[in-house]
Every structure is written in C-alpha cells, then in structure tokens.
Design an enzyme around this catalytic site. Sequence first.
Site, PDB file in Angstrom:
ATOM      1  N   ASP A   9      64.544  -6.855  64.170  1.00 46.03           N
ATOM      2  CA  ASP A   9      64.029  -8.047  65.009  1.00 46.03           C
ATOM      3  C   ASP A   9      64.929  -8.374  66.170  1.00 46.03           C
ATOM      4  O   ASP A   9      66.146  -8.186  65.929  1.00 46.03           O
ATOM      5  CB  ASP A   9      63.749  -9.295  64.194  1.00 46.03           C
ATOM      6  N   ASP A 329      72.455   7.860  16.790  1.00 40.36           N
ATOM      7  CA  ASP A 329      72.213   8.832  15.752  1.00 40.36           C
ATOM      8  C   ASP A 329      72.053   7.614  14.643  1.00 40.36           C
ATOM      9  O   ASP A 329      72.373   6.754  14.290  1.00 40.36           O
ATOM     10  CB  ASP A 329      73.805   9.379  15.390  1.00 40.36           C
ATOM     11  N   ILE A 330      70.970   8.223  13.852  1.00 38.71           N
ATOM     12  CA  ILE A 330      70.657   7.670  12.607  1.00 38.71           C
ATOM     13  C   ILE A 330      71.764   7.604  11.688  1.00 38.71           C
ATOM     14  O   ILE A 330      72.018   8.645  11.080  1.00 38.71           O
ATOM     15  CB  ILE A 330      69.108   7.946  12.051  1.00 38.71           C
ATOM     16  N   ASN A 337      66.598  11.578   3.554  1.00 36.49           N
ATOM     17  CA  ASN A 337      65.939  12.745   3.085  1.00 36.49           C
ATOM     18  C   ASN A 337      65.993  12.944   1.712  1.00 36.49           C
ATOM     19  O   ASN A 337      65.155  13.257   1.045  1.00 36.49           O
ATOM     20  CB  ASN A 337      66.567  13.925   4.112  1.00 36.49           C
ATOM     21  N   ASP A 346      60.624  12.135   8.161  1.00 34.07           N
ATOM     22  CA  ASP A 346      59.858  12.021   9.276  1.00 34.07           C
ATOM     23  C   ASP A 346      59.299  10.758   9.897  1.00 34.07           C
ATOM     24  O   ASP A 346      59.385  10.560  10.755  1.00 34.07           O
ATOM     25  CB  ASP A 346      58.701  13.163   9.214  1.00 34.07           C
ATOM     26  N   GLU A 372      68.316  13.922  13.823  1.00 36.29           N
ATOM     27  CA  GLU A 372      68.173  12.483  14.085  1.00 36.29           C
ATOM     28  C   GLU A 372      69.129  11.772  15.218  1.00 36.29           C
ATOM     29  O   GLU A 372      69.406  10.711  15.133  1.00 36.29           O
ATOM     30  CB  GLU A 372      68.894  11.786  12.625  1.00 36.29           C
TER      31      GLU A 372
END
Length: 461
Positions: A9, A329-330, A337, A346, A372
């Site tokens: 402007d 990470d789990i 498992n 899973d 995982e």
Amino acid sequence: MGGRILVADSVATNRIALAAILKRGRYNVSMCSTASDALQMARAAPPDLVFSASELPDMPGTRLTERLKAQTGMRDVPVLLMSRDREAGDVVSALAAGAEDVMPQPFNELALMARTRSLMRARETDRALEQHQSTVRCLGFSEQAPDFAPAARIALVAESRARGIALAAQLKREISQPVATLDLTGALAEADSAAPPDVYVIDATLEAPGDGLRLLADLRSRPGTRHAAIVIITDADNSMAVANALDLGANDLLLVGFQPQELALRLKNQLARKRRADLLRASVEDSMRLAVIDPLTGLYNRRYAYAHIAQIDELARKTGRQYAVMLADIDRFKAINDTWGHAAGDAVLAEVAKRLRDNLRGIDMVARIGGEEFLMALPKTSDIDARMAAERLCALIARDPVRLPGSDQSTAVTISIGLAMSGAKGRLSLPVNTLIDKADRALYCAKAEGRNQVTVSRTAA
C-alpha cells in the site's frame, strides 16, 4: 508466528494500521509501497497471504494479482485487494484477476481477522496435501492426474423458494454446471446422498436467523460434505455473522447486493480449488494405500515416514519454523503378547495407533516404523507445544484400557515417548537422521527412568 503476510500500500498509515491488526494475530508481516517491490519480495520469500491496495503507484492491484499468480510458487497464494470504495464492478474485476475479494477500508477488525484465519487454513491444507504428494512422487508412486473433470453439482439453499429459483435462473446464464434449489431439509438429505453437491450457496438466514450457519456447521461434520465448497450469503453490516461463517468453515462470502457475475466467478474459483484438492487427496490416497501404509494400523510405514520428514525439514529450512520428532514405544508389549496372545497384541497396536492419529493435528504425521514403535513429526511446532502434545498423548493412552478381541477383558497400556526438536531459525543444520537418533536416545531414557513418560532430548530442552 501464524504465517507470513505481505502488505502492499502506498499510504504509510494504511500499511501500519493493517500490520498492527495482523501482528496482534501473531502473523509475520512484511510491508512495501509499490507493486514492483511486492513482486520482488514475493519472489525472494513467497508469503502465505497478500494484501494489496486496489491502486498502487506503478500498477493497479488487479494487475499485481495477475503477475503474482504467474510467479513460481505463487499460483495458490491468496490475494486480498483493499479499497475505500468497494463497488460491485470492482469486485468482479478483482475476482476475474484471481484475487479472493476486495476488503472495504477502514477495516472491521473482527471480519478482517476471520477472513485471514480462513485463508490461512485453506493455504495450510493445500500445502499439506502438496507436501504429501511430493513425498509420494519422491517414492515413485505418483500417477498423472486425469484431464477429465466430471460435471460439478451446485446447490442453492435460499431463505425462500422464490428467491432460490430467481437466483438459480440468473446463475444459469453465467455458468454451465447444473444448479439445484434446496430448502433446509433437502440440503441435509442431499448431504447424505451417494453424490452430494460439490458447492453449497447458503443464505445466512433461512427459516430463522442463524439457520444458515447451523447448516454450515452440520455440513462440515458430515463425511460426504466435509470437503464441499461452501459460500455464505450475508449482510456486510453483520460483522459477527461474517466472522462466525468463516470460523465455522465457509470457503467464501457473498455480501447482500452482489451481481450474478460475482457469484459465478466465486463459484468458478471455489470449484477449481476443490477439484485441485480432490485430485491431490485422491492421488495421495490411491498411490500410498499399498505402498506406504501399514496394513495393521492404517498408519504410514517407515519408508513414507522418513521421506515425509525430509519434506518437512526442507520446508523448515526455508521458513525458519521449528518442527518436532517423537518416537513412541508401547511399554512391556512383549508381556501383552505372551499373556494374551498375538491377536491381543495386534488389537493393542491398532488401538494405540488410532489414539495417536486422532489426537494430533491434520498436518502432523504418525507412522508405525516397526514392532510396537511409532514415529511422529509435528511441523511448525514450538518446543513447549511439542512437549505438551507428547504428554497429552501419554495420558490419553494410559487413561483407558484396551478391550481385547473375543473376550470381555481389557488390558492397561502405556507408552514412553522421546522428543527431539529441530533448531530454531538460523540453527536448522541438524540432519534428519541425527534428529531421529536424538529422539531414539530420549525414548531409551524414558524407558530407563520408569516408562509411561516423556523425555526430551537435551538439545530440545
């Protein structure tokens, strides 16, 4: 900062006043007084949004818009022209040149900031889709987009049947696409049909004040119309309705008293943008489904993740904006498992993946990179926001046990997260692999210090 905005402007007080408003919204504002300076600045560092006076000393704003759109990397950058005399003919000329709209001066700050947020969101979505497509292209899975474009469907939802029919008749003289007139009930029914409209034009007031905005929110919540283009017709004097419409997800606005040519141009622009986005979305989804998607969790896999983080890193180096990398990470997954079986393992992987994906932004990336372990990348994120996001994810995973398939039992699940940040502006020299390694070492520390927690790499602290 929320993004880069260029203001052109020749009147210094106008530039300063607009910049002050935008900076309150945490935008990074650059200013210039001529079109030639604007072109040079955009070439050196493409902005996310341009505001230009309708008349500049060296050329009209419409000509500047055309030249900006012709520059590399600027085709999809929105341009807003500014004028103290917003005439209908000027709006038509601006739209024909490629501008988004003509904003009246002096500005209504509420409407101005809502319009800015809306355009920035659209730009961010376009960029994210383009970034995903670029990643796919690097992996060699991109296909040529088809030249054929199916006929678009346009729905008019007017405050009265007579108004809808009259508007449709005017519009049919300007465009070739089929136009349907619907009432409120019909609009919702069409939204759930097999082929919902591509564009909705909706009166802000239908059967009662606010009905149009409620319909807008409803359409945005439905899968079939989530990506539809929506144009709201409202009164220029009702700044609250203007702001609400844009913040609820309207793509564009029509102010009462518009010309049919203006509506036709806005529809043309919205249809073109929607088609580009639909093609990008379909291309990304189809090309990646088998090649780079983990079939168990539906997340990206390692191959895609590393290529996409490279794209995020490249953009970060250009913009100076930080990004975050997280490795999650789990905890004690082997015990899950061993105790419950691989089907249970899973199910845990799939549920953790879902919670991670559902609780990050659309522009963030989540991938399962093995066993995982999950990798996440959060572009344009500060270290404080990244840590808050990581801690929120930890809490969300731990909060609700995961139901096990084929039984009434569930198992508690937690994750550990390692977080690393790219450098701030001027320090973006850390290679991507080094950044991921730092997140990996931080994850190891989180595990060693008791699990179910976030550890930040020392360089990010």
